[in-house]
Design a protein around this motif. Structure first.
Motif, PDB file in Angstrom:
ATOM      1  N   LEU A 111      38.426  43.166  30.781  1.00 37.64           N
ATOM      2  CA  LEU A 111      37.076  42.960  30.240  1.00 37.64           C
ATOM      3  C   LEU A 111      36.820  41.510  29.851  1.00 37.64           C
ATOM      4  O   LEU A 111      35.661  41.091  29.769  1.00 37.64           O
ATOM      5  N   LEU A 112      37.878  40.747  29.614  1.00 31.29           N
ATOM      6  CA  LEU A 112      37.704  39.309  29.395  1.00 31.29           C
ATOM      7  C   LEU A 112      37.468  38.583  30.715  1.00 31.29           C
ATOM      8  O   LEU A 112      36.631  37.682  30.803  1.00 31.29           O
ATOM      9  N   ILE A 113      38.200  38.990  31.740  1.00 25.31           N
ATOM     10  CA  ILE A 113      38.069  38.348  33.052  1.00 25.31           C
ATOM     11  C   ILE A 113      36.748  38.717  33.711  1.00 25.31           C
ATOM     12  O   ILE A 113      36.065  37.865  34.285  1.00 25.31           O
ATOM     13  N   SER A 114      36.400  40.007  33.615  1.00 28.91           N
ATOM     14  CA  SER A 114      35.175  40.492  34.248  1.00 28.91           C
ATOM     15  C   SER A 114      34.435  41.401  33.272  1.00 28.91           C
ATOM     16  O   SER A 114      34.646  42.617  33.263  1.00 28.91           O
ATOM     17  N   VAL A 117      33.066  44.431  34.675  1.00 32.55           N
ATOM     18  CA  VAL A 117      34.042  45.172  35.495  1.00 32.55           C
ATOM     19  C   VAL A 117      33.553  45.243  36.943  1.00 32.55           C
ATOM     20  O   VAL A 117      33.335  46.317  37.511  1.00 32.55           O
ATOM     21  N   PHE A 118      33.316  44.054  37.487  1.00 33.39           N
ATOM     22  CA  PHE A 118      32.918  43.900  38.888  1.00 33.39           C
ATOM     23  C   PHE A 118      31.630  44.651  39.213  1.00 33.39           C
ATOM     24  O   PHE A 118      31.502  45.297  40.262  1.00 33.39           O
ATOM     25  N   GLY A 119      30.699  44.563  38.271  1.00 37.11           N
ATOM     26  CA  GLY A 119      29.375  45.126  38.514  1.00 37.11           C
ATOM     27  C   GLY A 119      29.216  46.600  38.220  1.00 37.11           C
ATOM     28  O   GLY A 119      28.178  47.180  38.548  1.00 37.11           O
ATOM     29  N   THR A 120      30.208  47.212  37.565  1.00 37.79           N
ATOM     30  CA  THR A 120      30.132  48.668  37.326  1.00 37.79           C
ATOM     31  C   THR A 120      29.565  49.025  35.955  1.00 37.79           C
ATOM     32  O   THR A 120      29.154  50.163  35.750  1.00 37.79           O
ATOM     33  N   ILE A 121      29.558  48.075  35.000  1.00 37.88           N
ATOM     34  CA  ILE A 121      29.015  48.349  33.675  1.00 37.88           C
ATOM     35  C   ILE A 121      28.134  47.188  33.226  1.00 37.88           C
ATOM     36  O   ILE A 121      28.166  46.111  33.819  1.00 37.88           O
ATOM     37  N   GLU A 122      27.348  47.429  32.182  1.00 38.10           N
ATOM     38  CA  GLU A 122      26.556  46.360  31.585  1.00 38.10           C
ATOM     39  C   GLU A 122      27.493  45.423  30.825  1.00 38.10           C
ATOM     40  O   GLU A 122      28.257  45.868  29.963  1.00 38.10           O
ATOM     41  N   PRO A 123      27.476  44.122  31.120  1.00 38.87           N
ATOM     42  CA  PRO A 123      28.410  43.211  30.437  1.00 38.87           C
ATOM     43  C   PRO A 123      28.080  43.073  28.957  1.00 38.87           C
ATOM     44  O   PRO A 123      26.924  43.120  28.556  1.00 38.87           O
ATOM     45  N   HIS A 124      29.125  42.922  28.148  1.00 41.54           N
ATOM     46  CA  HIS A 124      28.921  42.768  26.718  1.00 41.54           C
ATOM     47  C   HIS A 124      28.320  41.410  26.411  1.00 41.54           C
ATOM     48  O   HIS A 124      28.549  40.423  27.127  1.00 41.54           O
ATOM     49  N   ALA A 125      27.544  41.344  25.312  1.00 40.84           N
ATOM     50  CA  ALA A 125      26.864  40.104  24.939  1.00 40.84           C
ATOM     51  C   ALA A 125      27.582  39.360  23.832  1.00 40.84           C
ATOM     52  O   ALA A 125      27.354  38.169  23.623  1.00 40.84           O
TER      53      ALA A 125
END
Length: 202
Positions: A111-114, A117-125
């Motif tokens: 989750l730090l690198i991606s 998760v390679f477009g599968t979830i909404e990224p954390h802000a």
């Protein structure tokens, strides 16, 4: 039902007599059990926070007891080598636990690198979002690991064994409080190895 309960009792007894000789391990299991009970209660409030408690406190203390303190030499009382006990372990033996804990440790890194998760979830802000994403992933791993091994046991043993093992895992925190609540006191008295497992099954 009688057969199911007997299978459950056997699984609990084998787990105790084979894998809980060391009082430090027992004391860590007590900490784990109590924190699991908190996590169970928190499931009703916030499942993600519950998963964070379960993995960061409950699982860490529980597995540390097994990996670092439990004897892995020949078990003279049960007349079994450590390798034999690992082979016949119904649930997660040390190798399977290493795989599970590797997945657990990989989640925060992924989750730090991606963050998405390679477009599968909404990224954390922010960091709060990061922590919640980690907790959600750990919740998935925990439930998934439980269901995977349960269904696996359906095929390699039988449905009763699988369901009994799942019941054992879910109820272990309650059972461990009963079994190991005096472990810290025994440690204070200088007792490192539990003499009780020498007894016969009741």
């Amino acid at each position: 039902m009688n057969a199911f309960m007997e299978t459950l009792r056997t699984l609990r007894w084998d787990d105790h007599r084979y894998y809980h000789h060391n009082r430090i391990n027992q004391a860590l299991h007590l900490v784990s059990a109590l924190s699991f009970l908190v996590a169970y209660a928190w499931l009703l409030v916030d499942p993600v926070v519950s998963a964070l408690i379960a993995w960061l406190v409950s699982m860490m203390t529980r597995q540390a007891g097994h990996f670092f303190f439990e004897p892995k030499s020949y078990d003279h009382v049960n007349q079994a080598t450590h390798e034999h006990k690992e082979d016949i372990k119904v649930g997660y033996n040390l190798f399977r636990k290493m795989v599970l804990m590797t997945l657990w440790a990989a989640v925060p890194v992924l989750l730090l690198i991606s963050p998405d998760v390679f477009g599968t979830i909404e990224p954390h802000a922010d960091w709060n979002g990061y922590a919640r994403d980690v907790g959600a992933a750990w919740l998935f791993i925990g439930v998934g690991g439980l269901l995977f091994r349960t269904v696996h046991l359906f095929f390699i043993q039988d449905v009763r064994t699988g369901l009994a093992w799942m019941t054992k895992i879910i109820t272990d925190p309650f059972n461990d409080v009963v079994l190991y609540h005096k472990a810290p006191l025994h440690l204070l008295r200088g007792e490192l190895i539990d003499p009780a497992y020498y007894g016969q099954r009741g």
